[in-house]
Design a protein around this motif. Structure first.
Motif, PDB file in Angstrom:
ATOM      1  N   GLU A 196       0.821  -1.216   0.000  1.00  0.00           N
ATOM      2  CA  GLU A 196       0.000   0.000   0.000  1.00  0.00           C
ATOM      3  C   GLU A 196       0.856   1.268   0.000  1.00  0.00           C
ATOM      4  OE1 GLU A 196      -2.287  -3.445   1.215  1.00  0.00           O
ATOM      5  OE2 GLU A 196      -0.404  -2.623   1.968  1.00  0.00           O
ATOM      6  N   HIS A 197       0.280   2.339  -0.534  1.00  0.00           N
ATOM      7  CA  HIS A 197       1.020   3.585  -0.701  1.00  0.00           C
ATOM      8  C   HIS A 197       0.772   4.602   0.415  1.00  0.00           C
ATOM      9  CE1 HIS A 197       2.354   2.357  -4.656  1.00  0.00           C
ATOM     10  NE2 HIS A 197       1.112   2.102  -5.031  1.00  0.00           N
ATOM     11  N   PHE A 198      -0.008   4.222   1.430  1.00  0.00           N
ATOM     12  CA  PHE A 198      -0.346   5.200   2.474  1.00  0.00           C
ATOM     13  C   PHE A 198       0.677   5.252   3.601  1.00  0.00           C
ATOM     14  CE2 PHE A 198      -2.958   1.345   3.449  1.00  0.00           C
ATOM     15  CZ  PHE A 198      -2.260   0.913   4.577  1.00  0.00           C
ATOM     16  N   TYR A 199       1.700   4.398   3.579  1.00  0.00           N
ATOM     17  CA  TYR A 199       2.559   4.267   4.749  1.00  0.00           C
ATOM     18  C   TYR A 199       3.353   5.530   5.088  1.00  0.00           C
ATOM     19  CZ  TYR A 199       1.443  -0.521   5.811  1.00  0.00           C
ATOM     20  OH  TYR A 199       0.764  -1.643   6.210  1.00  0.00           O
ATOM     21  N   LYS A 200       3.690   6.314   4.091  1.00  0.00           N
ATOM     22  CA  LYS A 200       4.427   7.544   4.403  1.00  0.00           C
ATOM     23  C   LYS A 200       3.624   8.473   5.298  1.00  0.00           C
ATOM     24  CE  LYS A 200       7.611   7.629   0.488  1.00  0.00           C
ATOM     25  NZ  LYS A 200       8.123   8.378  -0.692  1.00  0.00           N
ATOM     26  N   ILE A 220      -0.470 -18.302   9.724  1.00  0.00           N
ATOM     27  CA  ILE A 220       0.747 -19.078   9.964  1.00  0.00           C
ATOM     28  C   ILE A 220       1.562 -18.549  11.135  1.00  0.00           C
ATOM     29  CG2 ILE A 220       0.924 -19.866   7.578  1.00  0.00           C
ATOM     30  CD1 ILE A 220       3.076 -17.684   7.160  1.00  0.00           C
ATOM     31  N   ALA A 221       1.253 -17.346  11.644  1.00  0.00           N
ATOM     32  CA  ALA A 221       2.012 -16.780  12.763  1.00  0.00           C
ATOM     33  C   ALA A 221       1.213 -15.640  13.373  1.00  0.00           C
ATOM     34  CB  ALA A 221       3.383 -16.285  12.306  1.00  0.00           C
ATOM     35  N   ARG A 222       1.450 -15.406  14.660  1.00  0.00           N
ATOM     36  CA  ARG A 222       0.771 -14.294  15.336  1.00  0.00           C
ATOM     37  C   ARG A 222       1.627 -13.818  16.510  1.00  0.00           C
ATOM     38  NH1 ARG A 222      -4.762 -15.853  16.591  1.00  0.00           N
ATOM     39  NH2 ARG A 222      -4.586 -17.465  14.972  1.00  0.00           N
ATOM     40  N   ASP A 223       1.436 -12.558  16.870  1.00  0.00           N
ATOM     41  CA  ASP A 223       2.120 -12.002  18.038  1.00  0.00           C
ATOM     42  C   ASP A 223       1.378 -10.731  18.431  1.00  0.00           C
ATOM     43  OD1 ASP A 223       5.019 -12.834  19.274  1.00  0.00           O
ATOM     44  OD2 ASP A 223       4.505 -10.761  19.724  1.00  0.00           O
ATOM     45  N   GLN A 224       1.802 -10.124  19.529  1.00  0.00           N
ATOM     46  CA  GLN A 224       1.135  -8.923  20.026  1.00  0.00           C
ATOM     47  C   GLN A 224       2.136  -8.046  20.749  1.00  0.00           C
ATOM     48  OE1 GLN A 224      -2.626  -9.662  21.941  1.00  0.00           O
ATOM     49  NE2 GLN A 224      -2.557  -7.778  23.158  1.00  0.00           N
ATOM     50  N   GLY A 225       1.979  -6.735  20.610  1.00  0.00           N
ATOM     51  CA  GLY A 225       2.877  -5.790  21.266  1.00  0.00           C
ATOM     52  C   GLY A 225       2.860  -4.466  20.529  1.00  0.00           C
ATOM     53  N   GLU A 226       3.924  -3.714  20.668  1.00  0.00           N
ATOM     54  CA  GLU A 226       3.983  -2.402  20.022  1.00  0.00           C
ATOM     55  C   GLU A 226       4.441  -2.542  18.575  1.00  0.00           C
ATOM     56  OE1 GLU A 226       5.263   1.710  21.781  1.00  0.00           O
ATOM     57  OE2 GLU A 226       7.025   0.829  20.818  1.00  0.00           O
ATOM     58  N   ILE A 227       3.558  -2.141  17.670  1.00  0.00           N
ATOM     59  CA  ILE A 227       3.853  -2.155  16.231  1.00  0.00           C
ATOM     60  C   ILE A 227       4.363  -0.776  15.823  1.00  0.00           C
ATOM     61  CG2 ILE A 227       2.909  -2.488  13.920  1.00  0.00           C
ATOM     62  CD1 ILE A 227       2.733  -5.021  15.466  1.00  0.00           C
ATOM     63  N   GLN A 228       5.382  -0.756  15.007  1.00  0.00           N
ATOM     64  CA  GLN A 228       5.853   0.512  14.442  1.00  0.00           C
ATOM     65  C   GLN A 228       5.537   0.522  12.955  1.00  0.00           C
ATOM     66  OE1 GLN A 228       9.989   1.454  14.997  1.00  0.00           O
ATOM     67  NE2 GLN A 228       9.909   3.210  13.624  1.00  0.00           N
ATOM     68  N   LEU A 229       4.902   1.598  12.499  1.00  0.00           N
ATOM     69  CA  LEU A 229       4.623   1.777  11.081  1.00  0.00           C
ATOM     70  C   LEU A 229       5.764   2.578  10.475  1.00  0.00           C
ATOM     71  CD1 LEU A 229       0.829   2.637  11.424  1.00  0.00           C
ATOM     72  CD2 LEU A 229       1.881   0.410  11.025  1.00  0.00           C
ATOM     73  N   THR A 230       6.308   2.083   9.375  1.00  0.00           N
ATOM     74  CA  THR A 230       7.423   2.755   8.711  1.00  0.00           C
ATOM     75  C   THR A 230       6.926   3.386   7.412  1.00  0.00           C
ATOM     76  OG1 THR A 230       8.079   0.856   7.353  1.00  0.00           O
ATOM     77  CG2 THR A 230       8.904   0.921   9.621  1.00  0.00           C
ATOM     78  N   ASN A 231       7.822   4.001   6.676  1.00  0.00           N
ATOM     79  CA  ASN A 231       7.385   4.626   5.425  1.00  0.00           C
ATOM     80  C   ASN A 231       7.195   3.611   4.300  1.00  0.00           C
ATOM     81  OD1 ASN A 231      10.007   4.016   4.820  1.00  0.00           O
ATOM     82  ND2 ASN A 231      10.660   6.121   4.411  1.00  0.00           N
ATOM     83  N   TYR A 232       7.451   2.324   4.606  1.00  0.00           N
ATOM     84  CA  TYR A 232       7.242   1.295   3.576  1.00  0.00           C
ATOM     85  C   TYR A 232       6.531   0.056   4.108  1.00  0.00           C
ATOM     86  CZ  TYR A 232      11.468  -0.428   5.871  1.00  0.00           C
ATOM     87  OH  TYR A 232      12.388  -0.838   6.810  1.00  0.00           O
ATOM     88  N   GLY A 233       6.152   0.039   5.404  1.00  0.00           N
ATOM     89  CA  GLY A 233       5.507  -1.160   5.926  1.00  0.00           C
ATOM     90  C   GLY A 233       5.444  -1.191   7.436  1.00  0.00           C
ATOM     91  N   ILE A 234       5.716  -2.365   8.006  1.00  0.00           N
ATOM     92  CA  ILE A 234       5.529  -2.562   9.444  1.00  0.00           C
ATOM     93  C   ILE A 234       6.798  -3.095  10.098  1.00  0.00           C
ATOM     94  CG2 ILE A 234       3.026  -2.827   9.356  1.00  0.00           C
ATOM     95  CD1 ILE A 234       3.383  -5.835   9.267  1.00  0.00           C
ATOM     96  N   SER A 235       6.973  -2.712  11.370  1.00  0.00           N
ATOM     97  CA  SER A 235       8.141  -3.117  12.130  1.00  0.00           C
ATOM     98  C   SER A 235       7.742  -3.261  13.593  1.00  0.00           C
ATOM     99  CB  SER A 235       9.269  -2.094  11.930  1.00  0.00           C
ATOM    100  OG  SER A 235      10.428  -2.506  12.612  1.00  0.00           O
ATOM    101  N   GLY A 236       8.738  -3.344  14.464  1.00  0.00           N
ATOM    102  CA  GLY A 236       8.472  -3.556  15.888  1.00  0.00           C
ATOM    103  C   GLY A 236       8.705  -5.016  16.258  1.00  0.00           C
ATOM    104  N   ARG A 305      -9.961   8.119   5.853  1.00  0.00           N
ATOM    105  CA  ARG A 305      -9.704   8.222   4.411  1.00  0.00           C
ATOM    106  C   ARG A 305     -10.014   6.899   3.710  1.00  0.00           C
ATOM    107  NH1 ARG A 305      -4.531   8.738   3.137  1.00  0.00           N
ATOM    108  NH2 ARG A 305      -3.594   8.915   5.205  1.00  0.00           N
ATOM    109  N   LEU A 306      -9.551   5.809   4.290  1.00  0.00           N
ATOM    110  CA  LEU A 306      -9.792   4.499   3.677  1.00  0.00           C
ATOM    111  C   LEU A 306     -11.273   4.131   3.695  1.00  0.00           C
ATOM    112  CD1 LEU A 306      -6.779   2.421   5.092  1.00  0.00           C
ATOM    113  CD2 LEU A 306      -7.023   3.416   2.809  1.00  0.00           C
ATOM    114  N   GLY A 307     -11.985   4.602   4.712  1.00  0.00           N
ATOM    115  CA  GLY A 307     -13.420   4.310   4.817  1.00  0.00           C
ATOM    116  C   GLY A 307     -14.292   5.286   4.052  1.00  0.00           C
TER     117      GLY A 307
END
Length: 408
Positions: A196-200, A220-236, A305-307
């Motif tokens: 998606e192009h909205f990450y910035k 296939i996998a799951r976890d929970q905690g603090e997610i960081q959104l980057t300018n190209y995707g997800i981290s944390g 915006r997405l909605g």
């Protein structure tokens, strides 16, 4: 005891060298870099989270799930703490995550180097092994510093992960030359890139969330905690924990999605009721005002915006359909994963020397007697939080002990 040669001077290689030398073997350690242990210095953000007191089989991954735990049990977290205490490291316990009390990764490397020196381990740096040639009663090693013999060999050459100079596929190539199968290697403990192009617009936003990874619509996998959104995707940390599974699915050309839940501690119906009650109390608030104090502006602005919902629309005018669609954006936020970041940005790899070719008790090759494996070169990786270093210490100890005691 004979001569044991260790190929690779990282965490597992240094541990193997110390263990073998302590058992009375003559030990030579060869390292392709100009000094040993470079990767140790970057662990734990320079503080070295060297083990974790919470240990169970699910903390480790392999094509054979039982393989890592059999080695960990032989030299567990308690043994690791004892080992490093004797070397001089006093542990600092942060909710089960152990660090040296100095909070310096260099301390861990320093005590390992000092112990190698005390045990008269020969360390050859700037020496790259290019071939392991089995011969009668031992091996002939071809290196960039010439050829020499060894009675037993421990291959602890690491993986392709990390930007540390020398990280690469040397260990895999040496193992493959000797007939070992290699499980496809992908980055793990790494950021994920999304389509998606909205990450910035939400870059650098951090938020607690639950995370699921779906490959061809199967979780296939799951976890929970603090997610960081980057300018190209997800981290944390939660993303790191599931990234190996995502990278493996992408390697197999599966369609990979991440689904984020930004209100994970509330049941779905309770959440809908919560939103409706919030509207009932102040129906005149605009949607922009409605989210103040509930979620960060970057997030709710994206959801609106997405909605397709105007920020100035009164919350009290939302239809049931609009309400449910908005709730799903918050609780079932889907994003398409297109890639994991590169090996240079990964902390470890998933994949490596196939454990079917390795004795699960001794780490000796089933194909080449006298050849042992340790560390990241094997198809074993752990969760973020000290587990990959624990694997290094455990496998290094077992391989070093067995190599020292093996009959020449």
């Amino acid at each position: 005891m004979g001569n044991v040669t260790i190929i690779g001077g990282g965490a597992s290689g240094l541990t193997a060298a110390i263990t073998a030398a302590s058992a009375g073997a003559r030990v030579t350690l060869i390292e392709q870099n100009d000094r040993v242990g470079k990767k140790i210095l970057s662990t734990g953000n320079g503080r070295c989270n060297y083990t974790n007191m919470h240990q169970e089989p699910s903390c480790y991954h392999s094509e054979d799930p039982s393989f890592p735990w059999g080695i960990i049990r032989q030299f567990d977290a308690g043994e690791t703490v004892k080992f490093f205490r004797e070397l001089g490291i006093f542990p600092k316990n942060r909710e089960g995550y152990l660090y040296p009390n100095s909070d310096q990764a260099s301390s861990v490397l320093d005590v390992l180097r000092m112990e190698c020196r005390r045990l008269h381990t020969e360390i050859r740096t700037d020496c790259r092994c290019t071939e392991i040639r089995p011969k009668k009663n031992g091996f002939r090693l071809k290196t960039t510093s010439g050829e020499f013999s060894a009675d037993r060999v421990v291959l602890a050459a690491g993986s392709a992960a990390s930007a540390v100079a020398g990280s690469g596929d040397l260990g895999y190539r040496l193992a493959r030359q000797l007939g070992h199968r290699i499980v496809p290697v992908v980055p793990a403990l790494v950021h994920l890139r999304c389509r998606e192009h909205f990450y910035k617009s939400v870059s650098a936003q951090r938020e607690a969330a639950a995370l699921q990874i779906f490959a061809d619509q199967v979780c296939i996998a799951r976890d929970q905690g603090e997610i960081q959104l980057t300018n190209y995707g997800i981290s944390g940390i939660p993303v790191f924990q599931v990234s190996g599974a995502a990278a493996r699915a992408l390697y197999h050309r599966q369609s990979v999605k991440a689904v984020l839940d930004f209100m994970p501690d509330m049941e779905w119906e309770a959440f809908l009721g919560f939103l409706k009650e919030r509207i009932r109390i102040r129906p005149e608030k605009t949607l922009e005002e409605f989210f103040v104090g509930l979620f960060p502006k970057k997030l709710w602005d994206l959801w609106l915006r997405l909605g397709g919902l105007p920020r100035i629309q009164a919350a009290g005018t939302l239809t049931d359909g609009q309400m449910e669609a908005l709730a799903r954006l918050i609780r079932q936020f889907e994003t398409n994963v297109t890639a994991a970041n590169s090996f240079a940005q990964a902390q470890v790899c998933r994949g490596g020397v196939d454990t079917r070719d390795v004795d699960p008790r001794t780490l000796e090759s089933r194909l080449i007697p006298g050849l042992y494996f340790a560390g990241e070169v094997l198809d074993v990786d752990g969760l973020c939080g000290g587990y990959n270093l624990q694997w290094a210490w455990s496998s290094g100890h077992v391989a070093g002990k067995e190599a020292a005691h093996a009959k020449a």
